[in-house]
Design a protein around this motif. Structure first.
Motif, PDB file in Angstrom:
ATOM      1  N   ALA A 166       0.828  -1.210   0.000  1.00 60.58           N
ATOM      2  CA  ALA A 166       0.000   0.000   0.000  1.00 60.58           C
ATOM      3  C   ALA A 166       0.863   1.260   0.000  1.00 60.58           C
ATOM      4  CB  ALA A 166      -0.932  -0.008   1.216  1.00 60.58           C
ATOM      5  N   ALA A 167       2.045   1.180   0.592  1.00 62.62           N
ATOM      6  CA  ALA A 167       2.948   2.337   0.607  1.00 62.62           C
ATOM      7  C   ALA A 167       3.384   2.677  -0.821  1.00 62.62           C
ATOM      8  CB  ALA A 167       4.159   2.049   1.492  1.00 62.62           C
ATOM      9  N   HIS A 168       3.762   1.652  -1.590  1.00 64.50           N
ATOM     10  CA  HIS A 168       4.154   1.913  -2.988  1.00 64.50           C
ATOM     11  C   HIS A 168       2.955   2.382  -3.808  1.00 64.50           C
ATOM     12  CE1 HIS A 168       8.354   0.488  -3.218  1.00 64.50           C
ATOM     13  NE2 HIS A 168       8.024  -0.236  -2.168  1.00 64.50           N
ATOM     14  N   LEU A 169       1.839   1.654  -3.688  1.00 63.66           N
ATOM     15  CA  LEU A 169       0.694   1.979  -4.542  1.00 63.66           C
ATOM     16  C   LEU A 169       0.111   3.352  -4.212  1.00 63.66           C
ATOM     17  CD1 LEU A 169      -1.041  -1.490  -4.886  1.00 63.66           C
ATOM     18  CD2 LEU A 169       0.169  -0.203  -6.651  1.00 63.66           C
ATOM     19  N   SER A 170       0.093   3.722  -2.933  1.00 66.07           N
ATOM     20  CA  SER A 170      -0.473   5.026  -2.578  1.00 66.07           C
ATOM     21  C   SER A 170       0.397   6.160  -3.127  1.00 66.07           C
ATOM     22  CB  SER A 170      -0.628   5.153  -1.056  1.00 66.07           C
ATOM     23  OG  SER A 170       0.633   5.128  -0.417  1.00 66.07           O
ATOM     24  N   ALA A 171       1.716   5.963  -3.109  1.00 60.10           N
ATOM     25  CA  ALA A 171       2.601   6.991  -3.661  1.00 60.10           C
ATOM     26  C   ALA A 171       2.398   7.109  -5.175  1.00 60.10           C
ATOM     27  CB  ALA A 171       4.058   6.670  -3.328  1.00 60.10           C
ATOM     28  N   LEU A 172       2.217   5.969  -5.841  1.00 59.88           N
ATOM     29  CA  LEU A 172       1.969   5.992  -7.288  1.00 59.88           C
ATOM     30  C   LEU A 172       0.582   6.542  -7.598  1.00 59.88           C
ATOM     31  CD1 LEU A 172       3.590   2.547  -8.030  1.00 59.88           C
ATOM     32  CD2 LEU A 172       4.367   4.741  -8.968  1.00 59.88           C
TER      33      LEU A 172
END
Lengths: 221, 221
Positions: A166-172
């Motif tokens: 979720a950390a990667h996807l939220s930043a993207l």
């Protein structure tokens, strides 16, 4: 109070922020322009990276090591399964996102579009952006496959693996680089994790010069 | 019996081999040309990387997750400290070597000189080789600084952090890329770890087309 040196869109910082918030550990966030290599900052972390966390009188770096420390010293609510096999699967997936996904997707989309501008390194390399846009599809499909078999990415319990992803996807998502229509399983999973109180601070992030899409902070996206 | 799919000079595979050997877990080594993307291999690990370990009826990938699993299921002899602070420091250093050191040194020396030739990707990029040769000095100095304060890299006990570091350095030593005269503290540390029975299989490695220097397998180098 704990203090986290971070940058808002760093997936590694976001993973630590999610862990701290889920465990209800209050933290003061300090934005750190790590690329300016301030000597005080380098003394705190000779690796010169964020996140750096001050907690329990220690100064800590490396997000995976930090999250394991938080989990060991604040075991409730638990973000790790009880069995060695379960914990293996969480760590495998954290490695998947923080190494493979980062390398193939985050570095090619977020770093090209945002970090290069913020740090003054120039314009996005369109070849990288294209490769990243292609690779994220394959990763979303892999997540969909996992979520066909499981409630959360690593099993029946929400874990650090979900926070890493979720950390990667939220930043993207902040730069509109996630196609949520590709998989309803992934979209449902993200809606679940996004609605947790721990996610609030991340949805409130603002990066000057980059405005998130309307759906970014919308729980009903 | 356990089975490890590996390539001989991969530092990630070497770290797992050292863990297995230190715990006296017998393992069959199978060389895997992961870059040929054999479908059977990709089924075992969709990330397409080595190491892949078959152990306890599971197929596992991601070296950090594998080593934590081995440690949890075979706690003796221990490769992790007893305190959360001690374990944090081990994980921080494993991250340091497997991420930062890998990126700045191993990828620029070993991958340029060996992997590119083996996988048919062409000739070493001399700019990368120069950067790697410069960066390893700074890393050896950091290790020397740690070893001024500690018997082993993460404290008074040999841990996974020492295995992570020794895995990278031994692979670089195979191609003569480590200047052991830079620090006597680092040289003494490497002599200690190199003389362990767990290191034997690594010192016996042979990569066709690359002959190690005479001191590579010499315990009294």
């Amino acid at each position: 109070m704990a203090r986290l040196f971070h940058v808002p869109l760093s997936p590694y910082c976001r993973k630590v922020r999610l862990s701290l918030a889920e465990k209800k550990i209050e933290v003061e966030l300090v934005e750190e322009k790590y690329w300016e290599k301030d000597p005080d900052f380098l003394r705190r972390n000779p690796a010169g990276k964020v996140p750096v966390l001050r907690l329990d009188g220690q100064v800590m770096s490396e997000s995976a090591a930090i999250c394991e420390y938080i989990e060991e010293t604040r075991p409730e609510p638990s973000l790790m399964p009880k069995t060695p096999e379960g914990r293996y699967e969480v760590r495998r997936l954290v490695g998947w996102f923080d190494d493979k996904f980062h390398h193939e997707v985050t570095a090619k989309l977020l770093y090209e579009r945002v970090n290069k501008k913020v740090t003054g390194e120039g314009y996005p390399d369109s070849k990288n952006v294209k490769e990243g846009a292609r690779a994220i599809k394959y990763h979303l499909d892999y997540m969909a496959w996992l979520l066909d078999h499981r409630r959360w990415l690593a099993g029946d319990q929400m874990t650090l693996a979900d926070f890493a992803a979720a950390a990667h996807l939220s930043a993207l998502d902040y730069i509109s680089d996630v196609d949520w229509n590709r998989s309803s399983a992934v979209k449902d999973w993200y809606a679940k994790i996004k609605s947790r109180p721990a996610f609030r601070s991340i949805l409130a992030d603002q990066v000057p010069g980059f405005r998130p899409p309307a759906h970014y902070a919308d729980l009903d996206f």
